[in-house]
Design an enzyme around this catalytic site. Structure first.
Site, short mmCIF file in Angstrom:
data_model
loop_
_atom_site.label_atom_id
_atom_site.label_comp_id
_atom_site.label_asym_id
_atom_site.label_seq_id
_atom_site.Cartn_x
_atom_site.Cartn_y
_atom_site.Cartn_z
N SER A 146 51.28 1.68 27.04
CA SER A 146 51.29 1.56 28.85
C SER A 146 52.80 1.23 29.47
O SER A 146 52.42 -0.39 29.30
CB SER A 146 50.38 2.40 29.48
OG SER A 146 50.85 2.56 30.76
N TYR A 159 41.49 0.49 31.62
CA TYR A 159 42.96 0.75 31.17
C TYR A 159 44.32 0.43 31.03
O TYR A 159 43.92 -0.12 29.95
CB TYR A 159 43.10 2.10 31.63
CG TYR A 159 44.27 3.04 31.53
CD1 TYR A 159 44.09 3.66 30.56
CD2 TYR A 159 44.72 2.95 31.83
CE1 TYR A 159 45.32 4.07 29.83
CE2 TYR A 159 46.25 3.51 31.40
CZ TYR A 159 46.21 4.29 30.49
OH TYR A 159 47.81 4.56 29.82
N1 LIG Z 1 50.49 10.32 30.70
C1 LIG Z 1 51.16 9.43 31.02
O1 LIG Z 1 51.97 9.30 32.31
C2 LIG Z 1 51.12 7.72 30.11
C3 LIG Z 1 51.54 6.93 30.80
C4 LIG Z 1 51.02 6.00 29.88
C5 LIG Z 1 50.10 6.28 28.46
N2 LIG Z 1 49.93 6.43 28.52
C6 LIG Z 1 49.24 7.10 26.87
O2 LIG Z 1 49.28 8.23 25.91
C7 LIG Z 1 48.42 7.88 25.41
C8 LIG Z 1 47.60 10.05 25.46
O3 LIG Z 1 47.56 10.56 27.26
P1 LIG Z 1 47.82 11.77 27.59
O4 LIG Z 1 47.98 11.02 29.01
O5 LIG Z 1 49.17 12.23 26.98
O6 LIG Z 1 46.92 12.35 27.75
P2 LIG Z 1 45.71 13.38 27.94
O7 LIG Z 1 44.34 12.83 28.55
O8 LIG Z 1 46.69 14.36 28.56
O9 LIG Z 1 45.84 13.61 26.53
C9 LIG Z 1 44.80 13.02 25.86
C10 LIG Z 1 44.36 14.27 24.77
O10 LIG Z 1 43.14 12.53 24.26
C11 LIG Z 1 41.89 13.19 23.80
N3 LIG Z 1 40.51 12.67 22.60
C12 LIG Z 1 40.17 11.85 23.97
N4 LIG Z 1 39.18 11.16 22.96
C13 LIG Z 1 39.30 11.63 21.54
C14 LIG Z 1 39.00 10.89 20.44
N5 LIG Z 1 37.50 10.02 20.43
N6 LIG Z 1 39.34 11.11 19.55
C15 LIG Z 1 40.68 12.19 19.72
N7 LIG Z 1 41.34 12.69 20.63
C16 LIG Z 1 40.91 12.15 21.96
C17 LIG Z 1 41.82 14.50 24.06
O11 LIG Z 1 41.21 15.45 23.92
C18 LIG Z 1 43.55 14.78 24.92
O12 LIG Z 1 43.47 16.09 24.25
C19 LIG Z 1 47.67 7.62 25.67
O13 LIG Z 1 47.22 6.40 24.46
C20 LIG Z 1 47.59 7.21 26.85
O14 LIG Z 1 46.87 5.98 27.37
C21 LIG Z 1 50.08 8.25 29.09
#
Ligand SMILES: NC(=O)c1ccc[n+]([C@@H]2O[C@H](COP(=O)([O-])OP(=O)(O)OC[C@H]3O[C@@H](n4cnc5c(N)ncnc54)[C@H](O)[C@@H]3O)[C@@H](O)[C@H]2O)c1
Length: 287
Positions: A146, A159
């Site tokens: 991230s 986090y």
């Molecule tokens: N959205 C952002 O702006 C952002 C920024 C930086 C990093 N990230 C990273 O991107 C990744 C995805 O995040 P997102 O924002 O799309 O989140 P999100 O919450 O929209 O999606 C995450 C998905 O992971 C699934 N999940 C959660 N726990 C789980 C488990 N134990 N086993 C299997 N699946 C599981 C959830 O059901 C969900 O469908 C994460 O690692 C997050 O840290 C996101």
């Protein structure tokens, strides 16, 4: 080579594919002609995405698997390998957020972040890498760090810690694949999203006692950033294109994320103590 030339026709396994960035990566993988294995704990979400991708002419399979469960991820890797063939792209994407002061954070919430964000990535590598190393076909592993992997942010310590951990783990893994002599066909890359539209802040943990207001204000501040966040499909296209260029750090918003990298490098080289800032340091509307 283009992303379609490199990835088209291969198998992609994407954890956390039920929402947000994972779903965007799955849609783009499908558009590039990949067979997509959609992995999530949310059975309804991956079933719906499977139907959407199939309706658009793609090949998609949904698998319910909790990345916290090492043996379940191991069984998933064996099943994919035996039933479908070699995996060209593994995306260790599933991740969760947590808001609140560290001293107020419930033990279960701390463990949830460590189990999903760190252990989940390790479980994916432990289960899938040996198959990739043993095969001589090209394979890619993307781990989701991230912008928070190169920044420090109060009220999100679990986090932020987890995303620094994933970045370091990915850098070490990249070196290990070279050291073991597999860099000719196994490619390890770190994905650093900036701000991408998703459910992560809504599903984030908070605190039950102590300063609950502070935890919820931090959640509200992060939800504000969502207004300027990037569409997940657009983010996925950028990530696939950068991967095809052979970059190691895959940044959804290169200007925004690299501004945080530059600031991190400046703080470390000047050896200043981290300073609390009230203004927003980085602008997510920058590409
Ligand atoms: N959205 C952002 O702006 C952002 C920024 C930086 C990093 N990230 C990273 O991107 C990744 C995805 O995040 P997102 O924002 O799309 O989140 P999100 O919450 O929209 O999606 C995450 C998905 O992971 C699934 N999940 C959660 N726990 C789980 C488990 N134990 N086993 C299997 N699946 C599981 C959830 O059901 C969900 O469908 C994460 O690692 C997050 O840290 C996101």
């Amino acid at each position: 080579m283009t992303a379609a030339e490199l990835f088209g026709g291969g198998i992609a396994v994407i954890t956390g594919a039920g929402a947000g960035i994972g779903a965007g990566l799955a849609r783009q993988a499908s558009r590039l002609g990949m067979t997509v294995v959609l992995v999530d704990i949310d059975a309804g979400a991956v079933a719906a995405l499977r139907d959407e991708l199939r309706a658009a002419g793609g090949t998609a399979i949904d698998k319910v698997c909790d990345v916290r469960d090492a043996e379940a991820v191991q069984a998933l890797a064996a099943a994919v390998h035996d039933d479908l063939g070699p995996v060209r792209l593994l995306v260790n994407n599933a991740g969760v957020e947590q808001f609140g002061y560290l001293w107020d954070t419930p033990v279960d919430n701390w463990r949830r972040v460590v189990d999903v964000n760190i252990n989940g990535v390790y479980h994916g590598i432990r289960a899938f890498l040996p198959h990739m190393l043993a095969s001589d076909t090209p394979a890619w592993v993307w781990n989701l760090s991230s912008i928070g992997g190169v920044a420090v942010v109060p009220l999100q310590a679990p986090y932020i810690m987890s995303k620094h951990a994933v970045l370091a783990l990915t850098e070490c893994l990249h070196l290990e694949v070279q050291a073991a002599g597999h860099a000719d066909h196994v490619h390890v890359q770190a994905v650093l999203p900036g701000a991408v539209v998703s459910n992560i802040f809504e599903s984030a943990g908070g605190v039950d006692g102590g300063d609950t207001d502070a935890a919820e204000s931090q959640r509200a501040a992060m939800l504000d950033i969502k207004a300027a966040a990037m569409d997940p499909l657009a983010a996925a296209k950028v990530v696939f294109d950068q991967a095809a260029e052979g970059r190691f750090y895959l940044l959804t918003q290169p200007d925004y994320v690299s501004s945080a990298m530059i600031e991190r490098a400046r703080v470390l080289t000047s050896q200043e103590a981290p300073r609390l800032r009230t203004e927003r340091r980085f602008d997510p509307s920058r590409s």
